[in-house]
Design an enzyme around this catalytic site. Structure first.
Site, PDB file in Angstrom:
ATOM      1  N   LYS A 154       0.838  -1.196   0.000  1.00 13.87           N
ATOM      2  CA  LYS A 154       0.000   0.000   0.000  1.00 13.87           C
ATOM      3  C   LYS A 154       0.883   1.259   0.000  1.00 13.87           C
ATOM      4  O   LYS A 154       2.089   1.176   0.275  1.00 13.87           O
ATOM      5  CB  LYS A 154      -0.915  -0.026   1.231  1.00 13.87           C
ATOM      6  CG  LYS A 154      -1.925  -1.187   1.211  1.00 13.87           C
ATOM      7  CD  LYS A 154      -2.875  -1.065   2.398  1.00 13.87           C
ATOM      8  CE  LYS A 154      -3.956  -2.147   2.339  1.00 13.87           C
ATOM      9  NZ  LYS A 154      -4.949  -1.979   3.429  1.00 13.87           N
ATOM     10  N   TYR A 198     -11.955  -3.013  -4.301  1.00 16.76           N
ATOM     11  CA  TYR A 198     -12.595  -3.002  -2.981  1.00 16.76           C
ATOM     12  C   TYR A 198     -14.126  -3.016  -3.070  1.00 16.76           C
ATOM     13  O   TYR A 198     -14.784  -2.554  -2.131  1.00 16.76           O
ATOM     14  CB  TYR A 198     -12.127  -1.781  -2.183  1.00 16.76           C
ATOM     15  CG  TYR A 198     -10.771  -1.960  -1.524  1.00 16.76           C
ATOM     16  CD1 TYR A 198     -10.507  -3.048  -0.681  1.00 16.76           C
ATOM     17  CD2 TYR A 198      -9.749  -1.032  -1.716  1.00 16.76           C
ATOM     18  CE1 TYR A 198      -9.270  -3.212  -0.065  1.00 16.76           C
ATOM     19  CE2 TYR A 198      -8.504  -1.187  -1.091  1.00 16.76           C
ATOM     20  CZ  TYR A 198      -8.284  -2.279  -0.273  1.00 16.76           C
ATOM     21  OH  TYR A 198      -7.064  -2.427   0.352  1.00 16.76           O
ATOM     22  N   ASN A 213      -2.116  -0.045   6.805  1.00 19.84           N
ATOM     23  CA  ASN A 213      -1.534  -1.291   7.301  1.00 19.84           C
ATOM     24  C   ASN A 213      -0.632  -1.981   6.280  1.00 19.84           C
ATOM     25  O   ASN A 213      -0.513  -3.198   6.264  1.00 19.84           O
ATOM     26  CB  ASN A 213      -2.639  -2.220   7.818  1.00 19.84           C
ATOM     27  CG  ASN A 213      -3.696  -2.479   6.769  1.00 19.84           C
ATOM     28  OD1 ASN A 213      -3.511  -2.138   5.606  1.00 19.84           O
ATOM     29  ND2 ASN A 213      -4.783  -3.100   7.164  1.00 19.84           N
ATOM     30  N   HIS A 234      -1.833  -5.334   1.287  1.00 18.93           N
ATOM     31  CA  HIS A 234      -3.079  -6.057   1.039  1.00 18.93           C
ATOM     32  C   HIS A 234      -2.697  -7.418   0.480  1.00 18.93           C
ATOM     33  O   HIS A 234      -1.818  -7.511  -0.379  1.00 18.93           O
ATOM     34  CB  HIS A 234      -3.953  -5.322   0.020  1.00 18.93           C
ATOM     35  CG  HIS A 234      -4.991  -6.226  -0.573  1.00 18.93           C
ATOM     36  ND1 HIS A 234      -6.184  -6.487   0.059  1.00 18.93           N
ATOM     37  CD2 HIS A 234      -4.985  -6.976  -1.694  1.00 18.93           C
ATOM     38  CE1 HIS A 234      -6.861  -7.366  -0.662  1.00 18.93           C
ATOM     39  NE2 HIS A 234      -6.167  -7.674  -1.743  1.00 18.93           N
ATOM     40  N   GLU A 259      -7.992  -9.980  -8.564  1.00 15.93           N
ATOM     41  CA  GLU A 259      -7.075  -8.890  -8.236  1.00 15.93           C
ATOM     42  C   GLU A 259      -5.828  -8.912  -9.131  1.00 15.93           C
ATOM     43  O   GLU A 259      -5.314  -7.860  -9.502  1.00 15.93           O
ATOM     44  CB  GLU A 259      -6.707  -8.974  -6.745  1.00 15.93           C
ATOM     45  CG  GLU A 259      -7.922  -8.652  -5.874  1.00 15.93           C
ATOM     46  CD  GLU A 259      -7.769  -9.008  -4.401  1.00 15.93           C
ATOM     47  OE1 GLU A 259      -6.673  -9.431  -4.002  1.00 15.93           O
ATOM     48  OE2 GLU A 259      -8.762  -8.851  -3.661  1.00 15.93           O
TER      49      GLU A 259
HETATM   50  P1  GDP Z   1      -7.474  -6.978   5.052  1.00 12.56           P
HETATM   51  O1  GDP Z   1      -7.854  -8.165   4.220  1.00 12.56           O
HETATM   52  O2  GDP Z   1      -6.846  -7.367   6.370  1.00 12.56           O
HETATM   53  O3  GDP Z   1      -6.668  -5.937   4.327  1.00 12.56           O
HETATM   54  O4  GDP Z   1      -8.828  -6.241   5.466  1.00 12.56           O
HETATM   55  P2  GDP Z   1     -10.140  -5.915   4.595  1.00 12.56           P
HETATM   56  O5  GDP Z   1      -9.998  -6.377   3.170  1.00 12.56           O
HETATM   57  O6  GDP Z   1     -11.311  -6.378   5.397  1.00 12.56           O
HETATM   58  O7  GDP Z   1     -10.191  -4.324   4.611  1.00 12.56           O
HETATM   59  C1  GDP Z   1      -9.558  -3.575   3.622  1.00 12.56           C
HETATM   60  C2  GDP Z   1      -8.818  -2.415   4.248  1.00 12.56           C
HETATM   61  O8  GDP Z   1      -9.761  -1.496   4.790  1.00 12.56           O
HETATM   62  C3  GDP Z   1      -7.955  -2.811   5.441  1.00 12.56           C
HETATM   63  O9  GDP Z   1      -6.690  -3.275   5.073  1.00 12.56           O
HETATM   64  C4  GDP Z   1      -7.887  -1.520   6.206  1.00 12.56           C
HETATM   65  O10 GDP Z   1      -6.953  -0.604   5.585  1.00 12.56           O
HETATM   66  C5  GDP Z   1      -9.280  -0.956   6.005  1.00 12.56           C
HETATM   67  N1  GDP Z   1     -10.200  -1.376   7.052  1.00 12.56           N
HETATM   68  C6  GDP Z   1     -10.846  -2.562   7.143  1.00 12.56           C
HETATM   69  N2  GDP Z   1     -11.639  -2.632   8.198  1.00 12.56           N
HETATM   70  C7  GDP Z   1     -11.499  -1.436   8.835  1.00 12.56           C
HETATM   71  C8  GDP Z   1     -12.103  -0.882  10.008  1.00 12.56           C
HETATM   72  O11 GDP Z   1     -12.913  -1.505  10.688  1.00 12.56           O
HETATM   73  N3  GDP Z   1     -11.730   0.378  10.331  1.00 12.56           N
HETATM   74  C9  GDP Z   1     -10.847   1.078   9.603  1.00 12.56           C
HETATM   75  N4  GDP Z   1     -10.542   2.313  10.005  1.00 12.56           N
HETATM   76  N5  GDP Z   1     -10.256   0.607   8.478  1.00 12.56           N
HETATM   77  C10 GDP Z   1     -10.587  -0.643   8.104  1.00 12.56           C
END
Ligand code: GDP
Length: 131
Positions: free
Chosen positions: A3, A43, A110, A113, A124
């Site tokens: 990212k 997304y 974070n 991805h 993807e």
């Molecule tokens: P990943 O698979 O661990 O990357 O998580 P997801 O695909 O569920 O979410 C996509 C991205 O959205 C995450 O990597 C975070 O940057 C963001 N994100 C997901 N859930 C949350 C949340 O509950 N709060 C916030 N602030 N960001 C979130």
């Protein structure tokens, strides 16, 4: 995907190195300037969630590095290397646990991805690497 925070913090090499060191084969690599359409496709499952717009704004804020790795159980293995979504509680020893923190922003920055299933990996890879 590395990212924009990972790229901006010069962590691309160390993140890719951890995945390589685990034993997975790097088979494709590209630096990408993302646009809204690509990010919306990527997304789509999060559309409507409160962090969707901040997430797209963040992901659009700089270059991404798209990488494809190969190996038995690579999807599961890379997700374990990444650690939990929330970098504050991601286990030490994981990429997010070792290099990530909460910056008090609307979306978690974070670093990485990783595709969570074979189906999402195929989708993807097509979006970011085109094949
Ligand atoms: P990943 O698979 O661990 O990357 O998580 P997801 O695909 O569920 O979410 C996509 C991205 O959205 C995450 O990597 C975070 O940057 C963001 N994100 C997901 N859930 C949350 C949340 O509950 N709060 C916030 N602030 N960001 C979130």
């Amino acid at each position: 995907l590395i990212k924009p925070d990972g790229v901006a913090r010069n962590l691309t090499g160390i993140i890719l190195a951890r995945i390589e060191a685990k034993g997975y084969q790097l088979v494709d690599l590209k630096m990408v300037q993302p646009n809204r359409d690509l990010l919306q496709a990527h997304y789509a499952e999060h559309e409507g969630k409160p962090f969707f717009d901040p997430l797209l704004n963040f992901m659009e804020s700089g270059l991404l590095v798209a990488a494809r790795f190969a190996g038995d159980r690579v999807i599961e293995g890379v997700r374990v290397l990444c650690g939990a979504t929330d970098p504050t509680t991601a286990a030490p020893g994981t990429i997010r646990g070792d290099f990530g923190r909460d910056w008090g922003l609307a979306v978690q920055q974070n670093l990485i991805h990783a595709s969570d299933s074979e189906e999402s990996a195929k989708r993807e890879i097509k979006i970011w690497l085109g094949s």
